[in-house]
Enzyme design. Structure first.
Site, short mmCIF file in Angstrom:
data_model
loop_
_atom_site.label_atom_id
_atom_site.label_comp_id
_atom_site.label_asym_id
_atom_site.label_seq_id
_atom_site.Cartn_x
_atom_site.Cartn_y
_atom_site.Cartn_z
N ASP B 313 54.38 25.93 -24.65
CA ASP B 313 54.91 27.10 -23.96
C ASP B 313 55.26 28.14 -25.00
OD1 ASP B 313 54.86 26.65 -21.26
OD2 ASP B 313 56.52 25.22 -21.39
N ASP B 350 73.37 45.24 -18.22
CA ASP B 350 72.34 44.19 -18.30
C ASP B 350 72.75 43.20 -19.38
OD1 ASP B 350 70.12 42.68 -18.45
OD2 ASP B 350 68.71 44.36 -18.57
N GLU B 354 67.47 40.74 -23.54
CA GLU B 354 66.62 41.93 -23.65
C GLU B 354 67.47 43.20 -23.46
OE1 GLU B 354 65.83 39.33 -21.84
OE2 GLU B 354 63.76 38.71 -22.25
N PHE B 383 68.91 43.37 -11.67
CA PHE B 383 67.50 43.01 -11.53
C PHE B 383 67.33 42.12 -10.31
CE2 PHE B 383 63.90 40.22 -12.21
CZ PHE B 383 62.91 41.11 -12.58
N SER B 384 66.31 42.42 -9.50
CA SER B 384 66.01 41.50 -8.40
C SER B 384 64.52 41.23 -8.37
CB SER B 384 66.47 42.09 -7.07
OG SER B 384 65.52 43.01 -6.61
N ALA B 385 64.19 40.11 -7.84
CA ALA B 385 62.78 39.72 -7.83
C ALA B 385 61.97 40.65 -6.95
CB ALA B 385 62.65 38.28 -7.35
N THR B 387 62.55 44.13 -6.32
CA THR B 387 62.30 45.44 -6.93
C THR B 387 61.73 45.30 -8.34
OG1 THR B 387 64.52 45.48 -7.83
CG2 THR B 387 64.21 46.46 -5.66
N ASP B 524 59.62 21.44 -18.54
CA ASP B 524 60.96 21.13 -18.06
C ASP B 524 61.11 21.39 -16.56
OD1 ASP B 524 60.72 23.82 -18.26
OD2 ASP B 524 62.46 24.14 -19.56
N ASP B 528 56.28 22.14 -13.52
CA ASP B 528 55.50 21.55 -14.60
C ASP B 528 55.06 20.13 -14.29
OD1 ASP B 528 55.55 23.66 -16.38
OD2 ASP B 528 57.50 23.09 -17.21
#
Lengths: 612, 688
Positions: B313, B350, B354, B383-385, B387, B524, B528
């Site tokens: 990974d 945030d 990052e 942050f949202s999945a 938008t 993990d 996977d």
């Protein structure tokens, strides 16, 4: 050693290796079913054979059916040879009116020829009719050789195939091997041999006048005392002849080795000239050497084939030099007494040779070396090269009397057989048994590089190891057990001609020869008895088929596997390092298995000779 | 587990191993190892011969038979000791683990709610599917999956890592292990397995070697050793008739004695590797454990040595876990300061690495001071999945940052458009291996923030080593192909799989396997699991889900994906140790012949005494010296068997040459010296 000896060895090995590539490439085409040239001329015969025998040429065979076909074919072959020997008295082409062969001898001979051993407890010229020689023995010379090559092809297909079960078709491999390889080569060689004076006739044995008649006392009257003795003049002799050339060609090419006459290739009608000797010698190793290249081509990596050939040559050449040297030197203790300067620089400049046995190595030796038991046509060098070649290959034909070799000269052929007939070995059988050794070598080396061992991308697992172990284990087991049994039976020991360590060597040599399907005889041991015939037959049968079946099982298991791609983590099996490792594996296993046995025979004899 | 690195020879382990060496004299134990069983029988035989000799029936002096017999017993005991040593280390570790498996009681719930009816039952009576409540300060009684709640858990009993970890329902941190302790809050757990099958139980069984089965390669090697043993049985067995004939023929000397033959046999059969083989296998598993990797079978450890392809990974293995902002690239007509200001504003709340790195960059590069978060007019948009943006609404300014296409939709929704130049910049950043984030204020796109993966230091060299070993590395990443290619090039991997989905991963593994390669991977997450199950060597992270741990054949307690490389090395080391000792063992035989053959036959053929090139003082001393050397070499090689042969990443050819020189040539020469020294010692002490 004289320069001449070096030159002869050099020419022999050079010509042999030069022919390996073209013949090997040709044989690869034959077995891959590609056009090989001869199929244009003989293709009709191949197709006719299939039609008459009801062979479906494209029918695939898995390992079990392949093995079944081999066993069935061999069993029927053995029965046919056995039957022909018993019935020869009633059959044509029997000008000398030989009766049925004794059952134990017939059994031994049948097994011997079917297994490509060609041990001879019989004397051809006093036992077998022409029909038996041709229809039983010569036919088996062809088919037993072709069976060996067919089994090798099945193993190759297993090694190169990716998840396959089809190992090819036994009947097709058998037919093509005979038709396109053995028959044409034998035809050429037989023609050449006839040109040299080898006999080829159906005539009865001619009676010819002796140039110099002999006077002798008949054996039964010796005891009567000089007064009553009667002398007899012998003016004629009977010359055994027969269709020899056609049988001798294939006997050499097919690593069979069973002679037309009892004295085999020492007989002037089998091997009349130095030239016939050279080509017969070449024919002994020709196909086994070329098959290495066939193998390399068929697995798609010529280097793999050359590596195996290199390993064979690396073991063969020093042993050949050793054998020639031992015979050239003769008995070093005698040399100072009978020094004859041969081709030595010292003699040319008129110096006196040094009074030391070591001088023998420097060019002073017994007149011509150890000539006892050797033909004057061939001399020491050609006899010793032949002996090394015939025991390296499982040929077994002889052109000199091994019993008369020096201890070390006799040790070489003995040990070459005991290595398991893998240094060239029999046609096909030598290479497939060698590949079992390769698998053992790859296994240990593969572990040392930290990977599950693989050969040509095929993982070597427990099953392959089991089969390879059987192949490597059976011949030495047979040799040791057969020799042990013979040595404890007083009647078997009584069959030896010599007492002491040499008699032991005679028995050990017999066991090594039958236990490895070689068929050469040390001589000096009368094996035409119920015990030797029967035990020999059992050993020969096991040594052939208990190897073929595991080899085919291994081929089947390898074929089902996937091929691991090559990376820098892959153990290279084509370079000098691996060749060296393979040689070391073979030599060490061979030495460890037979050193104690050899110590009591040739080694003890040698030390007694040198220091005794 | 407290996996302190144990020294090879510590007192308690040595004592326990010495006792076990005698316990293992049980014929039922001995018969499992064909080579050592032959020695065992030989020891019994010579002991019997000694007893006979004491009553005057011996073919050799009783003292000599006794000495040979004694050393044969030592040979058996030394081999037992080696195995016991290897097991002893595992047993000591198992004891530590057992302490974690204290008898606990469990609060079994009738339904998966905190306030459902509960009853207290002993942990041993728990069954798969039972629902439990575990509260702060309690031990988790069984392996399971968190259904509800979030808690910090002390897993040091298992991992040795003292920092607590977070366990919560859902996602990849939902599995808990029996024997670990909840430090704060509470968890509702569904039991995943029956008693005796828990992770801890399996671990104990594994490290103890109780479940140890012979691995495929070990079986193959055993066949080879059995083959050699049979050959030498035949060699020695037939030597008796041979020598009887020789005595008869030579008219002097005596046939070889049974004692001498047994001594020869034991010297010739590969006792060195035979005696150490199972110790090597156990030690191989043990070395994995010391690396904090639990292999579910020896087979997996062995397979690790064969791996051709490593699927790694990207995140966490090849790169540091988080990306960092490295540059601001403004749109045409926008000043860099304005872009930096907007970016900083959008990232204030945030808390992702990052986001923080953007604020840090703005501060360090453009000297923008951090603003107060207490600004009452600021509304933070997380942050949202849906938008795929985050940002801030600040006094009429509506600042967003997010992936290029998300921002395009955002500005287009407000009547703006993504300028073509910005689009070009986005692509250029991606091609460089960076992650571009577009920044917009209202309908205007201000520019692009360039985030970059930081490739771990030294990883490139590691991959070069792997390439030398013949192992191909493949990077798995969810990034787009452009980004992936750039990182792959920077990290030096051989190949990459971009925009990887679980299906794509599975397909890739299958393709490699179809091509004959062995694939190793780490994983993990639950997604996977299919790929882990398909891979030949699958290392699941201990922090991962129960599903992942079930699917893998190894569990890494440290949850360190880079460890895959060490796992491969440990596998190779295991096989190499076997190969090296096999070679050594066989090479040893040559010298033993030179010691024993002259000793056996000089009576019959005195000239054979010339083979005594070591000039050993007497036949009995020669035989005894060979037997003693044969026994002592097992003891001498125990450390090597347990530690393993040193592995260096080299191409196979060079590795082979090196090992042949050390173990092949060394194996030829060492015993000549060893036997001679023992002979000199025996002679000096007048022991023969």
């Amino acid at each position: 050693m004289p320069e001449n000896a070096w030159l002869q060895m050099l020419i022999y090995v050079a010509v042999l290796l030069a022919l390996a590539k073209p013949l090997g490439a040709y044989m690869a085409r034959v077995y891959e079913g590609k056009p090989c040239g001869l199929d244009r001329a003989l293709g009709w015969l191949e197709r006719l054979t299939y039609r008459w025998c009801g062979i479906a040429a494209d029918a695939p065979m898995a390992w079990r059916s392949y093995a079944g076909a081999v066993l069935l074919f061999s069993l029927l072959g053995a029965l046919a040879v056995y039957g022909l020997q018993l019935a020869q008295g009633y059959l044509p082409l029997n000008p000398e009116h030989f009766g049925a062969v004794a059952p134990d001898l017939a059994l031994n001979t049948a097994v011997s020829f079917v297994t490509n051993t060609n041990w001879q407890s019989y004397n051809g010229e006093t036992t077998l009719s022409y029909l038996t020689q041709m229809l039983a023995l010569t036919v088996q010379n062809f088919v037993s050789a072709s069976v060996g090559m067919a089994v090798l092809m099945a193993l190759i297909r297993g090694l190169r195939g990716r998840q396959i079960t089809n190992l090819g078709n036994f009947w097709v491999d058998l037919t093509r091997g005979i038709l396109y390889i053995l028959l044409p080569l034998s035809f050429l060689l037989a023609l050449f041999l006839v040109s040299q004076g080898v006999v080829q006739t159906w005539r009865a044995y001619p009676k010819v006048a002796l140039v110099q008649p002999i006077r002798y006392v008949p054996p039964g009257e010796k005891a009567a005392g000089p007064a009553a003795q009667r002398t007899v003049w012998m003016k004629h002799q009977t010359l055994p002849v027969g269709p020899a050339a056609s049988q001798i060609a294939i006997k050499q090419l097919g690593t069979n080795g069973g002679g037309f006459f009892g004295t085999n290739s020492a007989h002037p009608f089998e091997n009349p000239t130095p030239l016939s000797n050279f080509f017969e010698m070449l024919a002994i190793l020709l196909i086994p050497a070329a098959l290495c290249h066939t193998y390399g081509r068929m697995v798609g990596d010529a280097r793999q084939g050359w590596a195996i050939l290199a390993a064979m040559v690396v073991i063969f050449v020093p042993l050949m030099i050793g054998c020639v040297a031992a015979e050239q030197i003769g008995n070093p203790r005698l040399s100072p007494l009978y020094r004859v300067p041969v081709l030595s620089r010292a003699s040319r400049v008129g110096q006196q040779p040094a009074p030391h046995w070591f001088a023998a190595r420097r060019g002073y030796q017994l007149s011509g070396g150890n000539m006892e038991g050797k033909e004057t046509r061939f001399g020491v060098t050609d006899s010793a090269i032949w002996t090394t070649a015939t025991t390296a290959a499982s040929n077994g034909s002889v052109n000199s009397m091994l019993d008369s070799y020096t201890p070390l000269g006799g040790l070489v052929p003995l040990w070459l057989m005991e290595l398991g007939e893998i240094i060239f070995g029999g046609v096909g059988s030598g290479l497939y048994a060698m590949l079992a050794f390769v698998i053992v070598a790859v296994f240990i080396a593969g572990l040392m590089v930290g990977r599950t061992p693989e050969y040509l991308g095929k993982k070597i697992d427990a099953f392959e190891m089991k089969m390879a172990a059987v192949v490597v284990l059976i011949p030495p087991a047979l040799v040791l057990l057969a020799a042990a049994v013979a040595l404890v039976l007083p009647s078997a020991v009584a069959a030896t001609n010599n007492p002491g360590a040499h008699g032991y060597s005679e028995i050990l040599y017999w066991a090594s020869s039958v236990g490895n399907n070689n068929g050469s005889a040390f001589a000096g041991l009368n094996t035409n008895s119920f015990f030797y015939n029967l035990l020999g037959a059992v050993a020969m049968w096991i040594s052939r088929y208990w190897l073929i079946v595991p080899i085919l099982a291994m081929a089947g298991s390898l074929g089902r596997k996937n091929i691991v791609p090559v990376s820098s983590g892959t153990l290279p099996t084509h370079n000098a390092l691996f060749v060296g490792w393979l040689v070391a594996t073979i030599v060490i296993i061979g030495a460890l298995t037979f050193l104690p046995a050899l110590a009591l025979g040739p080694v003890a004899e040698y030390l007694q000779m040198v220091h005794g | 587990m407290a996996l302190e690195v144990m020294t090879l020879f510590n007192g308690p382990i040595l004592r326990r191993a010495a006792v076990d060496a005698f316990k293992k004299l049980d014929p039922r134990v001995q018969v499992r190892n064909p080579v050592m069983f032959v020695v065992f029988i030989g020891s019994l035989l010579t002991t019997g011969l000694w007893v006979r000799a004491c009553f005057g029936q011996g073919t050799a002096p009783a003292g000599f038979i006794f000495a040979v017999s004694l050393w044969l017993w030592f040979t058996v005991l030394f081999a037992n000791f080696a195995e016991a040593m290897a097991e002893g280390r595992g047993k000591a570790q198992a004891d530590t683990l057992r302490k974690a498996r204290r008898e606990t009681s469990a609060k079994k719930l009738a339904a998966p709610h905190r306030d459902a009816k509960s009853e207290i039952i002993p942990a041993a009576r728990l069954r798969q599917g039972d629902i439990l409540l575990v509260e702060a300060g309690e031990l988790i009684p069984a392996d399971g999956e968190v259904l509800e709640g979030i808690a910090s858990v002390d897993e040091s009993a298992i991992t040795g890592e003292s920092a607590p970890v977070i366990r919560e329902s859902g996602g990849d941190r939902s599995s808990v292990t029996g024997g670990t302790k909840v430090l704060s809050d509470w968890l509702i757990v569904r039991v995943a397995c029956n008693p005796g099958e828990t992770f801890l139980d399996r671990m104990i069984a594994l490290v103890e070697g109780a479940q140890r089965q012979k691995t495929p390669n070990e079986i193959a090697l055993n066949i080879l050793l059995a083959k050699l043993t049979i050959i030498f049985l035949l060699v020695c067995g037939t030597l008796l008739p041979f020598s009887i004939y020789a005595v008869h023929a030579a008219g002097r000397g005596r046939p070889v004695t049974m004692t001498a033959l047994t001594a020869l046999l034991v010297c010739l059969i590969p006792t060195t590797i035979g005696g150490l083989l199972s110790a090597i296998g156990i030690a191989g598993m043990d070395r994995m454990i010391q690396k904090n990797v639990i292999a579910t079978s020896g087979r997996a450890v062995e397979a690790a040595g064969n791996v051709d392809v490593l699927l790694l990974d990207k995140t966490g293995t090849i790169t540091l876990g988080n990306r960092q902002a490295v540059d601001f690239l403004p749109a045409p007509g926008v000043s860099i300061g304005k872009l930096a200001d907007a970016a900083q504003a959008a990232s204030l709340a945030d808390e992702t690495p990052e986001g923080r790195s953007i604020a840090v960059l703005a501060k360090s590069k453009y000297n923008l001071r951090g603003r107060s978060l207490g600004d009452t007019h600021a509304t933070f948009v997380p942050f949202s999945a849906q938008t795929r943006m985050s940002g801030v609404d600040l006094a009429g300014r509506c600042i967003r940052k997010g992936a290029g296409d998300a921002i395009r939709q955002f500005v287009e929704g407000q009547g703006g458009a993504l300028p073509p130049d910005v689009q070009t910049t986005l692509e250029a950043v991606a091609r460089r291996g960076g992650t571009p984030l577009a920044v917009a204020e209202g309908p205007h796109v201000l520019g692009v923030i360039e985030l970059k993966d930081i490739v771990k230091g030294g990883i490139k060299e590691r991959f070069a080593e792997l390439r030398q070993m013949g192992i191909k590395t493949v990077m798995i990443t969810g990034d787009n192909p452009l980004t992936a290619a750039a990182i792959a090039a920077e990290a030096g991997v051989d190949d990459f799989l971009a925009q990887a989905t679980p299906e794509a991963k599975l397909k890739l593994i299958r393709e490699y396997q179809q091509g004959g390669r062995l694939v190793a991977m780490t994983g993990d997450g639950t997604n996977d699991a299919p790929a882990l199950a398909q891979a030949d060597v699958a290392v699941a992270m201990n922090s991962g889900t129960q599903a992942a741990k079930e699917a893998g054949n190894m569990v890494d307690l440290d949850s360190n994906p880079t460890k895959l490389i060490e796992v491969v090395e440990a596998g190779k080391q295991l096989l190499m140790t076997r190969g090296a000792l096999t070679t050594f063992s066989i090479a040893n035989d040559v010298s033993k012949y030179f010691a024993i053959i002259p000793a056996l036959f000089t009576g019959v053929y005195p000239d054979l005494g010339r083979l005594n090139i070591m000039h050993l003082s007497s036949p009995s001393s020669a035989i005894l010296s060979a037997v003693i050397f044969n026994a002592l070499i097992i003891i001498a090689l125990i450390p090597l068997a347990l530690r393993g042969v040193k592995y260096r990443p080299l191409p196979a050819g060079r590795l082979l040459l090196q090992n042949i020189l050390i173990y092949g040539l060394g194996g030829l020469i060492t015993p000549f010296i060893g036997i001679k020294l023992i002979d000199m010692l025996l002679t000096t002490l007048h022991l023969t």
